[in-house]
Write an enzyme that holds these catalytic residues in place. Structure first.
Site, mmCIF file in Angstrom:
data_model
loop_
_atom_site.group_PDB
_atom_site.id
_atom_site.type_symbol
_atom_site.label_atom_id
_atom_site.label_comp_id
_atom_site.label_asym_id
_atom_site.label_seq_id
_atom_site.Cartn_x
_atom_site.Cartn_y
_atom_site.Cartn_z
ATOM 1 C CE1 TYR A 20 -33.220 11.321 10.720
ATOM 2 C CE2 TYR A 20 -34.305 13.413 10.363
ATOM 3 C CZ TYR A 20 -34.200 12.067 10.102
ATOM 4 O OH TYR A 20 -35.084 11.468 9.236
ATOM 5 C CG LEU A 31 -39.464 7.559 13.596
ATOM 6 C CD1 LEU A 31 -38.123 7.163 14.222
ATOM 7 C CD2 LEU A 31 -39.317 8.881 12.866
ATOM 8 C CD GLU A 88 -41.541 4.273 8.971
ATOM 9 O OE1 GLU A 88 -42.019 5.190 9.659
ATOM 10 O OE2 GLU A 88 -40.448 3.734 9.225
ATOM 11 C CE LYS A 128 -36.768 12.214 12.786
ATOM 12 N NZ LYS A 128 -37.243 11.705 11.512
#
Ligand code: PDD
Length: 284
Positions: free
Chosen positions: A32, A204, A179, A147
């Protein structure tokens, strides 16, 4: 009522249908993107499209929409929903097939969906006060650079933060922050250096991260791309986090401890201001 996109059609959200055999639903076999919208225009569409292509490639997932078709879809969703500020979410899965762990036969059509969500991005109250985050073990899989829609662990951790009355969570592996659950994480050292983890399969590659680091460079701020430890947060002057849904968000407390003086810091504020300025200028 929103108009959503499903496999080439724009339909009322109540009429949208996908198969119960969809691999996104059964295996989280999908990827996505979330693109922010300012003044009805898309922020960094090219970056999101490039990352989508990369995610698809890493999962050996075919996809036959071109850049222009995807851009049209985004614009059409913004226009049909009269969206001024918010985001466009889009998802591609490997399609519907009999349940089998192995991929379906070549030529099985993807499922592609898209929808809009309205959000106060510019005038966000949280950006003024800053947010507090908890720390949680990073128990995600080893390919966080893709992702995928496999977001159960970040969802569990977000809920843990919510229950503790905090607004977010940073993930920690071997004593170092990877993260946030849905954002990239940064500290500013006493010397004024911005530190954020270097790109690897552990995080990411944020589209906002790239743009914000370019802003920092333009402002001649010092940046180090390397892992930072939990101890370093305690000694930091500032902390912040970035994503398409929050832009640059000051983090004023981590795991119950104030960061610096416990107020949004000047580096985060400046980067937010410049990032917004650039985004308004470059949105398409
Ligand atoms: N999340 N890291 C993770 C794990 C993310 O899920 C995201 C984005 C980011 C920031 O990426 P970007 O700057 O390209 O938005 C970093 C989106 C916004 C989401 O899942 O809603």
């Amino acid at each position: 009522m929103r108009t959503v996109f499903v496999n080439g059609n724009y339909v009322d959200e109540n009429d949208a249908k996908i198969s119960v055999f969809d691999r996104g639903f059964l295996f989280a076999d999908g990827v996505y993107e979330v693109t922010s919208v300012l003044g009805g225009k898309l922020v960094d569409f090219e970056g999101h499209f490039a990352r989508l292509r990369r995610s698809l490639g890493e999962l050996e997932m075919g996809f036959d929409m071109s850049r222009d078709q995807l851009l049209d879809m985004h614009r059409e969703l913004v226009s049909r929903n009269r969206l001024d500020e918010g985001l466009v979410y889009m998802q591609v899965t490997r399609g519907a097939a009999d349940r089998d762990f192995a991929f379906p036969p070549e030529g099985t059509p993807n499922t592609v969906v898209g929808f809009t969500q309205s959000l106060n991005l510019l005038d966000s109250p949280k950006a003024k006060t800053g947010i507090s985050v908890i720390l949680a073990d990073d128990l995600r899989w080893g390919r966080c650079d893709i992702k995928t829609v496999q977001l159960l662990y970040p969802s569990l951790v977000s809920m843990q933060a919510r229950r503790q009355g905090e607004q977010g969570a940073w993930l920690v592996r071997d004593g170092f922050v990877t993260e946030g659950t849905a954002n990239n994480a940064y500290i500013v050292t006493k010397e004024g250096t911005i530190v954020t983890r270097d790109l690897s399969p552990s995080i990411l590659s944020g589209i906002t991260r790239k743009a914000v680091l370019a802003c920092a460079d333009k402002l001649q701020m010092k940046v180090e791309e390397r892992p930072f430890s939990v101890e370093e947060i305690a000694n930091a002057k500032e902390a912040f986090t970035t994503a398409s849904t929050i832009f640059v968000m000051p983090v004023i407390e981590v795991e119950g401890k104030k960061v610096g003086d416990g107020q949004p810091g000047p580096v985060a504020r400046k980067l937010r201001e410049i990032y917004i300025e650039e985004s308004l200028k470059n949105a398409i």
